[in-house]
Scaffold this motif. Structure first.
Motif, PDB file in Angstrom:
ATOM      1  N   LEU A  36       0.841  -1.185   0.000  1.00  0.00           N
ATOM      2  CA  LEU A  36       0.000   0.000   0.000  1.00  0.00           C
ATOM      3  C   LEU A  36       0.878   1.237   0.000  1.00  0.00           C
ATOM      4  O   LEU A  36       2.039   1.189   0.399  1.00  0.00           O
ATOM      5  CB  LEU A  36      -0.922   0.024   1.229  1.00  0.00           C
ATOM      6  N   THR A  37       0.312   2.309  -0.470  1.00  0.00           N
ATOM      7  CA  THR A  37       0.925   3.623  -0.370  1.00  0.00           C
ATOM      8  C   THR A  37       0.129   4.399   0.675  1.00  0.00           C
ATOM      9  O   THR A  37      -1.101   4.492   0.570  1.00  0.00           O
ATOM     10  CB  THR A  37       0.885   4.364  -1.720  1.00  0.00           C
ATOM     11  N   VAL A  38       0.811   4.911   1.674  1.00  0.00           N
ATOM     12  CA  VAL A  38       0.133   5.659   2.731  1.00  0.00           C
ATOM     13  C   VAL A  38      -0.534   6.877   2.084  1.00  0.00           C
ATOM     14  O   VAL A  38       0.126   7.670   1.406  1.00  0.00           O
ATOM     15  CB  VAL A  38       1.126   6.092   3.828  1.00  0.00           C
ATOM     16  N   PRO A  39      -1.844   7.024   2.263  1.00  0.00           N
ATOM     17  CA  PRO A  39      -2.547   8.123   1.611  1.00  0.00           C
ATOM     18  C   PRO A  39      -2.272   9.475   2.274  1.00  0.00           C
ATOM     19  O   PRO A  39      -1.881   9.539   3.435  1.00  0.00           O
ATOM     20  CB  PRO A  39      -4.020   7.735   1.766  1.00  0.00           C
ATOM     21  N   GLY A  51      -0.479  15.159   9.488  1.00  0.00           N
ATOM     22  CA  GLY A  51      -1.148  14.435   8.409  1.00  0.00           C
ATOM     23  C   GLY A  51      -0.645  13.016   8.218  1.00  0.00           C
ATOM     24  O   GLY A  51      -1.108  12.306   7.330  1.00  0.00           O
ATOM     25  N   ALA A  52       0.278  12.575   9.055  1.00  0.00           N
ATOM     26  CA  ALA A  52       0.787  11.204   8.963  1.00  0.00           C
ATOM     27  C   ALA A  52      -0.224  10.228   9.574  1.00  0.00           C
ATOM     28  O   ALA A  52      -1.186  10.633  10.233  1.00  0.00           O
ATOM     29  CB  ALA A  52       2.127  11.091   9.676  1.00  0.00           C
ATOM     30  N   VAL A  53       0.008   8.946   9.351  1.00  0.00           N
ATOM     31  CA  VAL A  53      -0.845   7.881   9.889  1.00  0.00           C
ATOM     32  C   VAL A  53      -0.124   7.256  11.082  1.00  0.00           C
ATOM     33  O   VAL A  53       1.036   6.850  10.951  1.00  0.00           O
ATOM     34  CB  VAL A  53      -1.125   6.822   8.794  1.00  0.00           C
ATOM     35  N   PRO A  54      -0.775   7.165  12.234  1.00  0.00           N
ATOM     36  CA  PRO A  54      -0.122   6.566  13.408  1.00  0.00           C
ATOM     37  C   PRO A  54       0.323   5.125  13.139  1.00  0.00           C
ATOM     38  O   PRO A  54      -0.366   4.377  12.441  1.00  0.00           O
ATOM     39  CB  PRO A  54      -1.217   6.591  14.484  1.00  0.00           C
ATOM     40  N   ALA A  55       1.436   4.733  13.720  1.00  0.00           N
ATOM     41  CA  ALA A  55       1.994   3.401  13.479  1.00  0.00           C
ATOM     42  C   ALA A  55       1.050   2.293  13.922  1.00  0.00           C
ATOM     43  O   ALA A  55       1.058   1.209  13.335  1.00  0.00           O
ATOM     44  CB  ALA A  55       3.341   3.268  14.174  1.00  0.00           C
ATOM     45  N   TYR A  56       0.214   2.542  14.922  1.00  0.00           N
ATOM     46  CA  TYR A  56      -0.687   1.481  15.372  1.00  0.00           C
ATOM     47  C   TYR A  56      -1.704   1.070  14.312  1.00  0.00           C
ATOM     48  O   TYR A  56      -2.306   0.003  14.387  1.00  0.00           O
ATOM     49  CB  TYR A  56      -1.392   1.850  16.677  1.00  0.00           C
ATOM     50  N   VAL A  57      -1.882   1.879  13.264  1.00  0.00           N
ATOM     51  CA  VAL A  57      -2.776   1.508  12.159  1.00  0.00           C
ATOM     52  C   VAL A  57      -2.203   0.301  11.410  1.00  0.00           C
ATOM     53  O   VAL A  57      -2.937  -0.410  10.713  1.00  0.00           O
ATOM     54  CB  VAL A  57      -3.039   2.716  11.236  1.00  0.00           C
ATOM     55  N   ALA A  58      -0.935   0.016  11.613  1.00  0.00           N
ATOM     56  CA  ALA A  58      -0.333  -1.185  11.016  1.00  0.00           C
ATOM     57  C   ALA A  58      -1.087  -2.441  11.446  1.00  0.00           C
ATOM     58  O   ALA A  58      -1.137  -3.425  10.694  1.00  0.00           O
ATOM     59  CB  ALA A  58       1.137  -1.297  11.395  1.00  0.00           C
ATOM     60  N   ILE A  59      -1.702  -2.414  12.622  1.00  0.00           N
ATOM     61  CA  ILE A  59      -2.495  -3.563  13.061  1.00  0.00           C
ATOM     62  C   ILE A  59      -3.647  -3.808  12.084  1.00  0.00           C
ATOM     63  O   ILE A  59      -3.945  -4.947  11.736  1.00  0.00           O
ATOM     64  CB  ILE A  59      -3.013  -3.356  14.505  1.00  0.00           C
ATOM     65  N   GLU A  60      -4.277  -2.754  11.616  1.00  0.00           N
ATOM     66  CA  GLU A  60      -5.355  -2.907  10.637  1.00  0.00           C
ATOM     67  C   GLU A  60      -4.805  -3.350   9.285  1.00  0.00           C
ATOM     68  O   GLU A  60      -5.421  -4.160   8.600  1.00  0.00           O
ATOM     69  CB  GLU A  60      -6.164  -1.613  10.493  1.00  0.00           C
ATOM     70  N   TYR A  61      -3.639  -2.839   8.886  1.00  0.00           N
ATOM     71  CA  TYR A  61      -3.030  -3.322   7.643  1.00  0.00           C
ATOM     72  C   TYR A  61      -2.803  -4.829   7.728  1.00  0.00           C
ATOM     73  O   TYR A  61      -3.080  -5.574   6.786  1.00  0.00           O
ATOM     74  CB  TYR A  61      -1.680  -2.646   7.380  1.00  0.00           C
ATOM     75  N   MET A  62      -2.285  -5.282   8.876  1.00  0.00           N
ATOM     76  CA  MET A  62      -2.016  -6.710   9.087  1.00  0.00           C
ATOM     77  C   MET A  62      -3.313  -7.516   9.069  1.00  0.00           C
ATOM     78  O   MET A  62      -3.390  -8.571   8.433  1.00  0.00           O
ATOM     79  CB  MET A  62      -1.282  -6.905  10.412  1.00  0.00           C
ATOM     80  N   ALA A  63      -4.324  -7.017   9.759  1.00  0.00           N
ATOM     81  CA  ALA A  63      -5.609  -7.715   9.815  1.00  0.00           C
ATOM     82  C   ALA A  63      -6.233  -7.821   8.427  1.00  0.00           C
ATOM     83  O   ALA A  63      -6.789  -8.864   8.062  1.00  0.00           O
ATOM     84  CB  ALA A  63      -6.554  -7.004  10.781  1.00  0.00           C
ATOM     85  N   GLN A  64      -6.106  -6.767   7.620  1.00  0.00           N
ATOM     86  CA  GLN A  64      -6.651  -6.827   6.273  1.00  0.00           C
ATOM     87  C   GLN A  64      -5.868  -7.803   5.401  1.00  0.00           C
ATOM     88  O   GLN A  64      -6.451  -8.480   4.548  1.00  0.00           O
ATOM     89  CB  GLN A  64      -6.696  -5.437   5.642  1.00  0.00           C
ATOM     90  N   GLN A 100       4.475   8.442   7.027  1.00  0.00           N
ATOM     91  CA  GLN A 100       4.259   9.664   6.264  1.00  0.00           C
ATOM     92  C   GLN A 100       3.500   9.369   4.964  1.00  0.00           C
ATOM     93  O   GLN A 100       3.719   8.327   4.331  1.00  0.00           O
ATOM     94  CB  GLN A 100       5.599  10.321   5.915  1.00  0.00           C
ATOM     95  N   PRO A 101       2.611  10.266   4.539  1.00  0.00           N
ATOM     96  CA  PRO A 101       1.919  10.087   3.264  1.00  0.00           C
ATOM     97  C   PRO A 101       2.921   9.873   2.127  1.00  0.00           C
ATOM     98  O   PRO A 101       3.983  10.493   2.098  1.00  0.00           O
ATOM     99  CB  PRO A 101       1.150  11.395   3.083  1.00  0.00           C
TER     100      PRO A 101
END
Length: 156
Positions: A36-39, A51-64, A100-101
């Protein structure tokens, strides 16, 4: 590894804008690699992080990615993707506090344990290269559950 011709929206039981993976790179019986490319303007971009995405969102990337693996196998047999549940995360470790986006990330999940009762544990990683050219490394164990009949767990 199989090089699939599946797109995330074809194998995930999610709808836009909740689909966070851009591409499925490869998969086999027990693992999947996606990218994925961070939007710049996604659901999880945080103004407090510039405007960055918190690192904990990686859990959702992994789950997906885990859901995509199941969805790829379902599609190969002519079935629709099934709903699963993220039960928890263990050993989450990240060397960055945000993404970072524009950063390209690779997500890899590999089945560690699968029970007959629908319980599953995956080893998962998210890797990439930050703007300053340092390596991004996020790891976790993801615990999930995919019941035979998910609707039993979704009713009141």
């Amino acid at each position: 590894m199989t090089h699939p011709h599946y797109l995330p929206h074809e194998v995930l039981p999610h709808a836009a804008p909740m689909i966070l993976l851009d591409r499925i790179l490869e998969f086999d019986a027990h693992s999947l690699t996606a990218a994925l490319t961070v939007p710049a303007n996604g659901l999880f971009n945080d103004p407090a992080l510039g405007g960055a995405v918190p690192a904990y969102v990686a859990i959702e990337y992994m789950a997906q990615a885990i859901a995509a693996l199941d969805g790829c196998h379902a599609r190969r047999t002519g079935q629709a993707p099934k709903i699963g549940f993220l039960l928890g995360t263990r050993r989450f470790d990240s060397n960055v506090h945000c993404f970072q986006p524009g950063t390209e990330l690779t997500v890899h999940v590999s089945e560690v344990i699968k029970g007959d009762n629908g319980m599953v544990v995956f080893a998962a990683t998210v890797n990439g290269v930050a703007r300053d050219e340092s390596a991004i490394a996020v790891t976790a164990r993801i615990n999930g559950f995919q019941p035979e009949n998910p609707s039993d767990f979704l009713s009141n």
